[in-house]
Scaffold this active site. Structure first.
Site, PDB file in Angstrom:
ATOM      1  N   GLN A 111     -44.832  94.962  11.033  1.00 13.86           N
ATOM      2  CA  GLN A 111     -43.786  93.980  10.349  1.00 13.86           C
ATOM      3  C   GLN A 111     -43.699  92.868  11.138  1.00 13.86           C
ATOM      4  O   GLN A 111     -43.698  92.717  12.148  1.00 13.86           O
ATOM      5  CB  GLN A 111     -42.506  94.823  10.317  1.00 13.86           C
ATOM      6  CG  GLN A 111     -41.563  94.051   9.886  1.00 13.86           C
ATOM      7  CD  GLN A 111     -39.869  94.088   9.739  1.00 13.86           C
ATOM      8  OE1 GLN A 111     -39.407  94.451  11.316  1.00 13.86           O
ATOM      9  NE2 GLN A 111     -39.200  94.473   8.952  1.00 13.86           N
ATOM     10  N   TYR A 191     -32.637  87.188   9.799  1.00 14.40           N
ATOM     11  CA  TYR A 191     -33.778  86.258  10.585  1.00 14.40           C
ATOM     12  C   TYR A 191     -34.308  85.359   9.645  1.00 14.40           C
ATOM     13  O   TYR A 191     -33.793  84.906   8.896  1.00 14.40           O
ATOM     14  CB  TYR A 191     -34.714  87.550  10.776  1.00 14.40           C
ATOM     15  CG  TYR A 191     -34.671  88.603  11.976  1.00 14.40           C
ATOM     16  CD1 TYR A 191     -33.980  88.029  13.122  1.00 14.40           C
ATOM     17  CD2 TYR A 191     -34.300  89.925  11.600  1.00 14.40           C
ATOM     18  CE1 TYR A 191     -33.643  89.052  14.205  1.00 14.40           C
ATOM     19  CE2 TYR A 191     -33.954  90.805  12.592  1.00 14.40           C
ATOM     20  CZ  TYR A 191     -33.427  90.335  13.854  1.00 14.40           C
ATOM     21  OH  TYR A 191     -32.746  91.245  14.739  1.00 14.40           O
ATOM     22  N   ARG A 238     -39.801  93.345   3.193  1.00 11.17           N
ATOM     23  CA  ARG A 238     -38.658  94.068   3.369  1.00 11.17           C
ATOM     24  C   ARG A 238     -37.310  92.971   3.056  1.00 11.17           C
ATOM     25  O   ARG A 238     -37.267  91.938   3.505  1.00 11.17           O
ATOM     26  CB  ARG A 238     -38.332  94.431   4.960  1.00 11.17           C
ATOM     27  CG  ARG A 238     -36.941  95.262   5.212  1.00 11.17           C
ATOM     28  CD  ARG A 238     -37.087  96.072   6.306  1.00 11.17           C
ATOM     29  NE  ARG A 238     -36.396  97.230   6.100  1.00 11.17           N
ATOM     30  CZ  ARG A 238     -35.641  98.014   6.798  1.00 11.17           C
ATOM     31  NH1 ARG A 238     -35.432  97.694   8.128  1.00 11.17           N
ATOM     32  NH2 ARG A 238     -34.841  99.159   6.656  1.00 11.17           N
ATOM     33  N   GLY A 333     -35.234 105.504   9.943  1.00  9.43           N
ATOM     34  CA  GLY A 333     -35.262 104.685  11.201  1.00  9.43           C
ATOM     35  C   GLY A 333     -35.140 105.688  12.310  1.00  9.43           C
ATOM     36  O   GLY A 333     -36.361 106.421  12.822  1.00  9.43           O
ATOM     37  N   ARG A 334     -33.899 105.959  12.653  1.00 11.81           N
ATOM     38  CA  ARG A 334     -33.571 106.696  13.812  1.00 11.81           C
ATOM     39  C   ARG A 334     -34.027 107.919  13.744  1.00 11.81           C
ATOM     40  O   ARG A 334     -34.282 108.621  14.992  1.00 11.81           O
ATOM     41  CB  ARG A 334     -31.977 106.522  14.339  1.00 11.81           C
ATOM     42  CG  ARG A 334     -31.561 105.045  14.825  1.00 11.81           C
ATOM     43  CD  ARG A 334     -30.124 104.855  14.688  1.00 11.81           C
ATOM     44  NE  ARG A 334     -29.690 104.609  13.040  1.00 11.81           N
ATOM     45  CZ  ARG A 334     -28.740 103.983  13.018  1.00 11.81           C
ATOM     46  NH1 ARG A 334     -27.734 104.019  13.852  1.00 11.81           N
ATOM     47  NH2 ARG A 334     -28.442 103.988  11.697  1.00 11.81           N
TER      48      ARG A 334
HETATM   49  C1  LIG Z   1     -33.936 100.411  17.650  1.00 11.27           C
HETATM   50  C2  LIG Z   1     -33.822  99.778  16.559  1.00 11.27           C
HETATM   51  C3  LIG Z   1     -34.546  98.653  16.075  1.00 11.27           C
HETATM   52  C4  LIG Z   1     -34.587  98.165  14.922  1.00 11.27           C
HETATM   53  N1  LIG Z   1     -35.653  97.024  14.587  1.00 11.27           N
HETATM   54  C5  LIG Z   1     -35.709  96.502  13.292  1.00 11.27           C
HETATM   55  C6  LIG Z   1     -36.960  95.631  13.099  1.00 11.27           C
HETATM   56  O1  LIG Z   1     -37.660  95.122  13.887  1.00 11.27           O
HETATM   57  N2  LIG Z   1     -36.911  95.257  11.924  1.00 11.27           N
HETATM   58  C7  LIG Z   1     -36.242  95.593  10.953  1.00 11.27           C
HETATM   59  O2  LIG Z   1     -36.571  95.401   9.551  1.00 11.27           O
HETATM   60  N3  LIG Z   1     -35.264  96.744  10.914  1.00 11.27           N
HETATM   61  C8  LIG Z   1     -34.843  97.075  12.119  1.00 11.27           C
HETATM   62  N4  LIG Z   1     -34.114  97.968  12.604  1.00 11.27           N
HETATM   63  C9  LIG Z   1     -33.240  98.596  11.209  1.00 11.27           C
HETATM   64  C10 LIG Z   1     -34.106  99.953  10.776  1.00 11.27           C
HETATM   65  O3  LIG Z   1     -35.143  99.782  10.284  1.00 11.27           O
HETATM   66  C11 LIG Z   1     -33.153 100.934   9.694  1.00 11.27           C
HETATM   67  O4  LIG Z   1     -32.893  99.897   8.866  1.00 11.27           O
HETATM   68  C12 LIG Z   1     -31.691 101.341  10.355  1.00 11.27           C
HETATM   69  O5  LIG Z   1     -32.029 101.783  11.611  1.00 11.27           O
HETATM   70  C13 LIG Z   1     -31.097 102.250   9.539  1.00 11.27           C
HETATM   71  O6  LIG Z   1     -31.641 103.540   9.148  1.00 11.27           O
HETATM   72  P1  LIG Z   1     -31.526 104.695   9.983  1.00 11.27           P
HETATM   73  O7  LIG Z   1     -30.131 105.197   9.783  1.00 11.27           O
HETATM   74  O8  LIG Z   1     -32.462 105.620   9.230  1.00 11.27           O
HETATM   75  O9  LIG Z   1     -32.034 104.497  11.329  1.00 11.27           O
HETATM   76  C14 LIG Z   1     -33.963  98.682  13.645  1.00 11.27           C
HETATM   77  C15 LIG Z   1     -33.136  99.728  14.174  1.00 11.27           C
HETATM   78  C16 LIG Z   1     -33.148 100.201  15.342  1.00 11.27           C
HETATM   79  C17 LIG Z   1     -32.393 101.388  15.573  1.00 11.27           C
END
Ligand SMILES: Cc1cc2nc3c(=O)[nH]c(=O)nc-3n(C[C@H](O)[C@H](O)[C@H](O)COP(=O)(O)O)c2cc1C
Length: 380
Positions: A111, A191, A238, A333-334
């Site tokens: 990304q 961003y 994205r 994500g998480r």
């Molecule tokens: C530790 C962390 C870092 C993240 N960094 C990014 C990132 O670099 N780029 C991005 O588009 N989203 C980032 N996100 C957002 C995640 O891609 C995702 O949309 C968000 O965690 C919600 O989804 P989840 O409930 O499945 O975690 C980040 C989320 C977390 C928890």
């Protein structure tokens, strides 16, 4: 135990998830995509090391991994240990990651994330750039974790826009040279690229601001530059339409629908009309008009996540609902952060939410292996 019925087309979670998906040049083995997560564990030169390689190797059974948000430019860095692709010296670390993931049967794209107005001169040593010189509240962090309140960014001039387009294209070229399967442009979450799309952060009076079509122009141009470098079929984007996040305010769905319609049309036109490889959509109401309109307008596969900005991590149920809504893959994500074997866990008769697989926010952005590569696999 099978999942409660969620779609007549699928009897079980395995039926829903374990379907291959063609995405541009590659085929994903299943419908669970690791959402991009910046974990800030590169070295001070932005080079990935063995720890990052191990993290990604562990998660190779995801249909696709989208990497940490990775800076394409020196002035795009969000933190001193964010990985980068702005220097050839950063390529070998990414090569190790690509080989590890491919060796374990997985797929991975980088990304490309330029932080824009969501960083600080004390992080990058360079002026902070954005679509316009607009203030917003918030802070970056210095190497010790101290807060650095955001200042007023510098609006990119014509030369700056050209330099950013070239930086993204060069970073994409490095990603492919490293052996990664492609790149995803981060045009979401406030961003740099998002700052052009949102009306509040873009007050430009040139051809890059003032109307939905103009606000979509720069992101489309960056995508075109990247497609020219590596091929549209290795490019995903994205977006977080209609969301107010990290300074970007998109509080009018009608305006957002028009802006993103121009953007999607631009993406569909790339690659001589074949379009880009995929769209990664972050939107809270995936069944709403805005998200559906975008999904239907885009010609390629759409990954979706409805959870951006929430405190509670998404679940298997969320992922299955997303697939039942007709999205091509669920971006997760998480749960992926805290389960190295997530696809197996979600397709087998395995419990969700073991204490040892609870994502720990204290280690999201700091530290070494703890809370990064030491989450256990399902013991059965
Ligand atoms: C530790 C962390 C870092 C993240 N960094 C990014 C990132 O670099 N780029 C991005 O588009 N989203 C980032 N996100 C957002 C995640 O891609 C995702 O949309 C968000 O965690 C919600 O989804 P989840 O409930 O499945 O975690 C980040 C989320 C977390 C928890």
């Amino acid at each position: 135990m099978t999942e409660p019925e969620f779609n007549p087309e699928f009897d079980t979670a395995a039926d829903a998830i374990l379907r291959p998906l063609a995405v541009g040049r590659i085929t994903l083995a299943n419908r669970i995509v690791q959402a991009p997560m910046g974990r800030l564990r590169a070295d001070l030169q932005g080079c990935p090391g063995e720890l990052m390689t191990e993290f990604y190797r562990q998660r190779a059974d995801m249909g696709l991994i989208v990497s940490d948000g990775t800076s394409p430019s020196r002035d795009g860095r969000v933190f001193v240990t964010q990985p980068g692709l702005y220097d050839d010296d950063q390529i070998p670390g990414w090569t190790d990651i690509a080989e590890a993931v491919h060796g374990a049967g997985g797929r991975i794209v980088a990304q490309l994330m330029h932080a824009g107005w969501n960083t600080h001169q004390d992080v990058t040593g360079l002026p902070v750039v954005s679509a316009s010189a607009v203030d917003h509240r918030g802070w970056a962090h210095d190497a010790k974790g101290n807060r650095l309140p955001f200042g007023t960014p510098t609006a990119l001039d014509a030369a700056g826009l050209g330099r950013i387009r070239a930086d993204f294209a060069a970073a994409a070229g490095r990603a492919v040279r490293a052996g990664l399967d492609g790149v995803e442009l981060h045009a979401a979450n406030g961003y740099l690229l998002h700052s052009f799309l949102a009306p509040n952060s873009n007050t430009r009076t040139d051809s890059y601001g003032g109307s939905p079509e103009n606000r979509a122009r720069f992101v489309t141009e960056v995508a075109a530059a990247v497609a020219a470098e590596i091929g549209a079929d290795r490019l995903g984007v994205r977006i977080s339409p209609g969301m107010t996040i990290q300074g970007a305010v998109e509080d009018d769905d009608a305006v957002a629908a028009e802006t993103y319609a121009h953007l999607i049309d631009g993406f569909n036109a790339l690659g001589d009309g074949t379009g880009i490889a995929y769209l990664n959509l972050a939107q809270p109401d995936l069944d709403g008009d805005l998200a559906r309109g975008i999904r239907d307008r885009f010609h390629g596969p759409v990954f979706a996540n409805r959870n951006t900005g929430t405190k509670v991590a998404s679940t298997r149920r969320d992922a299955l609902d997303i697939l039942a809504l007709g999205y091509d893959a669920a971006a997760v994500g998480r749960p992926a952060l805290a389960n190295p074997d997530l696809v197996e866990r979600w397709t087998a008769d395995a419990p969700e939410g073991n204490p040892e697989n609870t994502p720990d926010p204290k280690t999201f952005y700091f530290g070494g292996a703890a809370g990064y590569t030491d989450y256990p696999v399902y013991a059965g």
